[in-house]
Design a protein around this motif. Structure first.
Motif, PDB file in Angstrom:
ATOM      1  N   MET A   1      -3.250   3.556   7.227  1.00  0.00           N
ATOM      2  CA  MET A   1      -1.997   2.881   6.986  1.00  0.00           C
ATOM      3  C   MET A   1      -1.764   2.804   5.475  1.00  0.00           C
ATOM      4  SD  MET A   1      -0.738  -0.966   8.029  1.00  0.00           S
ATOM      5  CE  MET A   1      -2.173  -1.793   7.426  1.00  0.00           C
ATOM      6  N   ILE A   2      -0.577   3.150   5.033  1.00  0.00           N
ATOM      7  CA  ILE A   2      -0.217   3.089   3.621  1.00  0.00           C
ATOM      8  C   ILE A   2       0.888   2.058   3.452  1.00  0.00           C
ATOM      9  CG2 ILE A   2       0.782   4.334   1.690  1.00  0.00           C
ATOM     10  CD1 ILE A   2      -0.490   6.874   2.822  1.00  0.00           C
ATOM     11  N   GLN A   3       0.710   1.171   2.454  1.00  0.00           N
ATOM     12  CA  GLN A   3       1.727   0.186   2.115  1.00  0.00           C
ATOM     13  C   GLN A   3       2.115   0.379   0.661  1.00  0.00           C
ATOM     14  OE1 GLN A   3      -0.034  -3.650   2.768  1.00  0.00           O
ATOM     15  NE2 GLN A   3       0.365  -3.613   4.950  1.00  0.00           N
ATOM     16  N   LYS A   4       3.363   0.132   0.355  1.00  0.00           N
ATOM     17  CA  LYS A   4       3.820   0.215  -1.027  1.00  0.00           C
ATOM     18  C   LYS A   4       4.475  -1.115  -1.371  1.00  0.00           C
ATOM     19  CE  LYS A   4       6.844   2.774  -4.093  1.00  0.00           C
ATOM     20  NZ  LYS A   4       7.826   3.859  -4.206  1.00  0.00           N
ATOM     21  N   GLN A   5       4.115  -1.664  -2.528  1.00  0.00           N
ATOM     22  CA  GLN A   5       4.637  -2.958  -2.960  1.00  0.00           C
ATOM     23  C   GLN A   5       4.900  -2.892  -4.454  1.00  0.00           C
ATOM     24  OE1 GLN A   5       5.116  -5.878  -1.165  1.00  0.00           O
ATOM     25  NE2 GLN A   5       5.858  -6.880  -3.002  1.00  0.00           N
ATOM     26  N   GLU A   6       6.107  -3.220  -4.882  1.00  0.00           N
ATOM     27  CA  GLU A   6       6.396  -3.280  -6.313  1.00  0.00           C
ATOM     28  C   GLU A   6       6.190  -4.704  -6.796  1.00  0.00           C
ATOM     29  OE1 GLU A   6       9.945  -2.275  -9.474  1.00  0.00           O
ATOM     30  OE2 GLU A   6       9.676  -1.020  -7.688  1.00  0.00           O
ATOM     31  N   ILE A   7       5.480  -4.837  -7.907  1.00  0.00           N
ATOM     32  CA  ILE A   7       5.141  -6.139  -8.468  1.00  0.00           C
ATOM     33  C   ILE A   7       5.763  -6.254  -9.852  1.00  0.00           C
ATOM     34  CG2 ILE A   7       3.226  -7.569  -9.321  1.00  0.00           C
ATOM     35  CD1 ILE A   7       1.499  -6.259  -7.153  1.00  0.00           C
ATOM     36  N   THR A   8       6.369  -7.388 -10.122  1.00  0.00           N
ATOM     37  CA  THR A   8       6.949  -7.645 -11.428  1.00  0.00           C
ATOM     38  C   THR A   8       6.180  -8.782 -12.093  1.00  0.00           C
ATOM     39  OG1 THR A   8       9.122  -6.974 -10.625  1.00  0.00           O
ATOM     40  CG2 THR A   8       9.059  -8.257 -12.660  1.00  0.00           C
ATOM     41  N   LEU A   9       5.694  -8.549 -13.300  1.00  0.00           N
ATOM     42  CA  LEU A   9       4.978  -9.582 -14.043  1.00  0.00           C
ATOM     43  C   LEU A   9       5.905 -10.229 -15.053  1.00  0.00           C
ATOM     44  CD1 LEU A   9       1.635  -7.689 -14.746  1.00  0.00           C
ATOM     45  CD2 LEU A   9       2.101  -9.364 -12.955  1.00  0.00           C
ATOM     46  N   MET A  24      -2.316 -10.888  -7.216  1.00  0.00           N
ATOM     47  CA  MET A  24      -2.740 -11.327  -5.881  1.00  0.00           C
ATOM     48  C   MET A  24      -1.641 -12.120  -5.166  1.00  0.00           C
ATOM     49  SD  MET A  24      -5.705 -10.025  -5.365  1.00  0.00           S
ATOM     50  CE  MET A  24      -6.283 -10.935  -3.959  1.00  0.00           C
ATOM     51  N   ARG A  25      -0.904 -12.950  -5.916  1.00  0.00           N
ATOM     52  CA  ARG A  25       0.166 -13.749  -5.310  1.00  0.00           C
ATOM     53  C   ARG A  25       1.312 -12.886  -4.791  1.00  0.00           C
ATOM     54  NH1 ARG A  25      -1.672 -17.332  -9.115  1.00  0.00           N
ATOM     55  NH2 ARG A  25      -0.423 -16.521 -10.832  1.00  0.00           N
ATOM     56  N   GLN A  26       1.491 -11.709  -5.357  1.00  0.00           N
ATOM     57  CA  GLN A  26       2.611 -10.860  -4.962  1.00  0.00           C
ATOM     58  C   GLN A  26       2.237  -9.770  -3.954  1.00  0.00           C
ATOM     59  OE1 GLN A  26       5.427  -9.702  -8.084  1.00  0.00           O
ATOM     60  NE2 GLN A  26       4.283 -11.010  -9.498  1.00  0.00           N
ATOM     61  N   LEU A  27       0.957  -9.631  -3.662  1.00  0.00           N
ATOM     62  CA  LEU A  27       0.532  -8.620  -2.692  1.00  0.00           C
ATOM     63  C   LEU A  27       0.749  -9.119  -1.264  1.00  0.00           C
ATOM     64  CD1 LEU A  27      -2.851  -7.320  -4.152  1.00  0.00           C
ATOM     65  CD2 LEU A  27      -0.687  -6.079  -4.017  1.00  0.00           C
ATOM     66  N   PRO A  28       1.072  -8.210  -0.353  1.00  0.00           N
ATOM     67  CA  PRO A  28       1.138  -8.598   1.057  1.00  0.00           C
ATOM     68  C   PRO A  28      -0.286  -8.815   1.581  1.00  0.00           C
ATOM     69  CG  PRO A  28       1.421  -6.231   0.842  1.00  0.00           C
ATOM     70  CD  PRO A  28       1.367  -6.792  -0.557  1.00  0.00           C
ATOM     71  N   PRO A  29      -0.442  -9.374   2.758  1.00  0.00           N
ATOM     72  CA  PRO A  29      -1.794  -9.498   3.329  1.00  0.00           C
ATOM     73  C   PRO A  29      -2.465  -8.125   3.403  1.00  0.00           C
ATOM     74  CG  PRO A  29      -0.217 -10.737   4.623  1.00  0.00           C
ATOM     75  CD  PRO A  29       0.578  -9.937   3.622  1.00  0.00           C
ATOM     76  N   LEU A  30      -3.707  -8.075   2.963  1.00  0.00           N
ATOM     77  CA  LEU A  30      -4.431  -6.807   2.920  1.00  0.00           C
ATOM     78  C   LEU A  30      -5.552  -6.793   3.954  1.00  0.00           C
ATOM     79  CD1 LEU A  30      -4.780  -6.511  -0.959  1.00  0.00           C
ATOM     80  CD2 LEU A  30      -3.143  -5.319   0.508  1.00  0.00           C
ATOM     81  N   LEU A  35      -8.561   0.717   0.013  1.00  0.00           N
ATOM     82  CA  LEU A  35      -8.433   1.114  -1.382  1.00  0.00           C
ATOM     83  C   LEU A  35      -7.101   0.597  -1.902  1.00  0.00           C
ATOM     84  CD1 LEU A  35      -9.582   2.920  -3.696  1.00  0.00           C
ATOM     85  CD2 LEU A  35      -8.251   4.785  -2.708  1.00  0.00           C
ATOM     86  N   LEU A  36      -7.117   0.024  -3.095  1.00  0.00           N
ATOM     87  CA  LEU A  36      -5.902  -0.472  -3.730  1.00  0.00           C
ATOM     88  C   LEU A  36      -5.681   0.306  -5.018  1.00  0.00           C
ATOM     89  CD1 LEU A  36      -3.597  -2.572  -4.040  1.00  0.00           C
ATOM     90  CD2 LEU A  36      -5.237  -3.998  -5.279  1.00  0.00           C
ATOM     91  N   ASN A  37      -4.532   0.931  -5.147  1.00  0.00           N
ATOM     92  CA  ASN A  37      -4.162   1.647  -6.370  1.00  0.00           C
ATOM     93  C   ASN A  37      -3.067   0.860  -7.065  1.00  0.00           C
ATOM     94  OD1 ASN A  37      -5.725   4.128  -6.205  1.00  0.00           O
ATOM     95  ND2 ASN A  37      -4.478   4.576  -4.416  1.00  0.00           N
TER      96      ASN A  37
END
Length: 65
Positions: A1-9, A24-30, A35-37
């Motif tokens: 399963m591949i998930q894509k999430q855009e994070i803004t700091l 970590m606060r902006q990631l979906p449940p993992l 592997l996290l890229n």
């Protein structure tokens, strides 16, 4: 399963900053394993991964750079 999430700091001043909590606060449940890229779109940004067990690590890095 591949998930894509855009994070803004939030904007940060020049220097070394701990951003683990922000990410970590902006990631979906993992899942428990996998592997996290992380890809940084900003060309002047660098990522340093270290154990962070000693607070002097950031001071040493700032002194070196």
């Amino acid at each position: 399963m591949i998930q894509k999430q855009e994070i803004t700091l939030r904007p940060l001043s020049r220097g070394f900053h701990l951003i683990t909590g922000d990410i970590m606060r902006q990631l979906p449940p993992l899942p428990q394993t996998g592997l996290l890229n992380l890809f940084c779109k900003h060309t002047s940004c660098g990522l340093s991964i270290n154990e962070n067990c000693d607070p002097d690590v950031r001071t040493d890095m700032e002194t070196i750079f």
